[in-house]
Write a protein that holds these residues in place. Structure first.
Motif, PDB file in Angstrom:
ATOM      1  N   SER A  56       0.859  -1.179   0.000  1.00 39.73           N
ATOM      2  CA  SER A  56       0.000   0.000   0.000  1.00 39.73           C
ATOM      3  C   SER A  56       0.895   1.227   0.000  1.00 39.73           C
ATOM      4  O   SER A  56       1.722   1.418   0.891  1.00 39.73           O
ATOM      5  N   GLY A  58       1.252   5.663  -1.464  1.00 41.31           N
ATOM      6  CA  GLY A  58       0.455   6.879  -1.638  1.00 41.31           C
ATOM      7  C   GLY A  58      -0.550   6.962  -0.509  1.00 41.31           C
ATOM      8  O   GLY A  58      -0.193   6.850   0.657  1.00 41.31           O
ATOM      9  N   GLU A  60      -3.350   4.608   0.112  1.00 40.32           N
ATOM     10  CA  GLU A  60      -4.068   3.383  -0.275  1.00 40.32           C
ATOM     11  C   GLU A  60      -4.073   3.192  -1.799  1.00 40.32           C
ATOM     12  O   GLU A  60      -5.112   2.905  -2.398  1.00 40.32           O
ATOM     13  N   THR A  61      -2.897   3.350  -2.401  1.00 36.15           N
ATOM     14  CA  THR A  61      -2.792   3.114  -3.840  1.00 36.15           C
ATOM     15  C   THR A  61      -1.627   2.159  -4.117  1.00 36.15           C
ATOM     16  O   THR A  61      -0.823   1.873  -3.232  1.00 36.15           O
ATOM     17  N   LEU A  62      -1.529   1.725  -5.360  1.00 39.47           N
ATOM     18  CA  LEU A  62      -0.363   0.978  -5.819  1.00 39.47           C
ATOM     19  C   LEU A  62       0.795   1.963  -6.007  1.00 39.47           C
ATOM     20  O   LEU A  62       0.567   3.160  -6.195  1.00 39.47           O
ATOM     21  N   GLU A  64       3.290   4.196  -7.760  1.00 36.11           N
ATOM     22  CA  GLU A  64       2.872   4.905  -8.983  1.00 36.11           C
ATOM     23  C   GLU A  64       3.852   4.898 -10.147  1.00 36.11           C
ATOM     24  O   GLU A  64       3.431   4.986 -11.290  1.00 36.11           O
ATOM     25  N   GLU A  68       2.101   0.689 -10.957  1.00 40.06           N
ATOM     26  CA  GLU A  68       0.826   1.120 -11.574  1.00 40.06           C
ATOM     27  C   GLU A  68       0.915   1.078 -13.111  1.00 40.06           C
ATOM     28  O   GLU A  68       0.017   0.538 -13.764  1.00 40.06           O
ATOM     29  N   TRP A  96      -6.352  -0.558  -0.039  1.00 39.10           N
ATOM     30  CA  TRP A  96      -5.715  -0.652  -1.371  1.00 39.10           C
ATOM     31  C   TRP A  96      -5.901  -2.026  -1.984  1.00 39.10           C
ATOM     32  O   TRP A  96      -6.121  -2.171  -3.185  1.00 39.10           O
ATOM     33  N   GLU A  99      -9.525  -2.591  -3.223  1.00 34.52           N
ATOM     34  CA  GLU A  99      -9.759  -1.877  -4.488  1.00 34.52           C
ATOM     35  C   GLU A  99      -9.019  -2.545  -5.655  1.00 34.52           C
ATOM     36  O   GLU A  99      -9.554  -2.639  -6.757  1.00 34.52           O
ATOM     37  N   TRP A 100      -7.801  -2.987  -5.382  1.00 32.98           N
ATOM     38  CA  TRP A 100      -6.986  -3.632  -6.438  1.00 32.98           C
ATOM     39  C   TRP A 100      -7.633  -4.952  -6.870  1.00 32.98           C
ATOM     40  O   TRP A 100      -7.733  -5.247  -8.069  1.00 32.98           O
ATOM     41  N   ARG A 103     -10.638  -4.189  -8.940  1.00 30.06           N
ATOM     42  CA  ARG A 103     -10.190  -3.665 -10.239  1.00 30.06           C
ATOM     43  C   ARG A 103      -9.796  -4.799 -11.189  1.00 30.06           C
ATOM     44  O   ARG A 103     -10.162  -4.791 -12.370  1.00 30.06           O
TER      45      ARG A 103
END
Ligand SMILES: Cc1cc2nc3c(=O)[nH]c(=O)nc-3n(C[C@H](O)[C@H](O)[C@H](O)COP(=O)(O)O)c2cc1C
Length: 139
Positions: A56, A58, A60-62, A64, A68, A96, A99-100, A103
């Protein structure tokens, strides 16, 4: 069974998970290739299960800059593909990864096993969970 593991790791925790997952899968007789995402390409989809790892980052993002873009590069090619997702996290609740996972399913992939998250570095019980995750994918 051929398993490709592609991961990104900043401080080594997701990399440690990747190595344990490899160990677990090899224990079940799978042929496992392990790659840092910087060495990976869409050709790594050529396997029975593509196992993807990213912590995890950012908010809660991959990650970048490398991970990503890699996901974007394979996202249109994962329809009908078996994949598995893992990664380490710090202070969050795993948002994260939820959501991933969603997705990748929306992109048409099938999650071979439930996605695995580990707080910080894998050790003790969480190291066992990583090995079991690898064994389950290979099983
Ligand atoms: C820039 C940055 C952003 C992060 N953002 C989050 C976050 O949103 N949620 C969370 O649970 N952990 C977050 N973390 C913590 C990492 O996910 C955690 O330290 C993880 O173990 C790192 O894995 P790695 O050693 O494979 O890089 C962040 C860490 C960094 C350096």
């Amino acid at each position: 069974m051929k398993i490709n593991i592609v991961y990104w790791s900043g401080t080594g925790n997701t990399e440690a998970m990747a190595n344990l997952i490899k160990e677990g899968a090899q224990g079940k007789g799978a042929a496992v290739t392990l790659k840092n995402v910087s060495e990976a390409s869409a050709a790594d989809l050529n396997c029975d299960v593509l196992v993807l790892g990213c912590p995890s980052m950012g908010v809660e993002t991959l990650e970048e800059s490398e991970f990503e873009p890699y996901i974007q590069s394979i996202e249109t090619q994962v329809t009908g593909k078996k994949i598995a997702l893992f990664g380490s996290y710090g202070w969050g609740d795993g948002e994260w990864m939820r959501e991933w996972s969603e997705r990748m399913e929306n992109a048409g992939a099938t999650l071979a096993v439930e996605s695995l998250i580990v707080n910080d570095a894998p050790s003790g019980g969480s190291a066992d969970e990583c090995r079991a995750f690898g064994a389950l994918i290979a099983g």
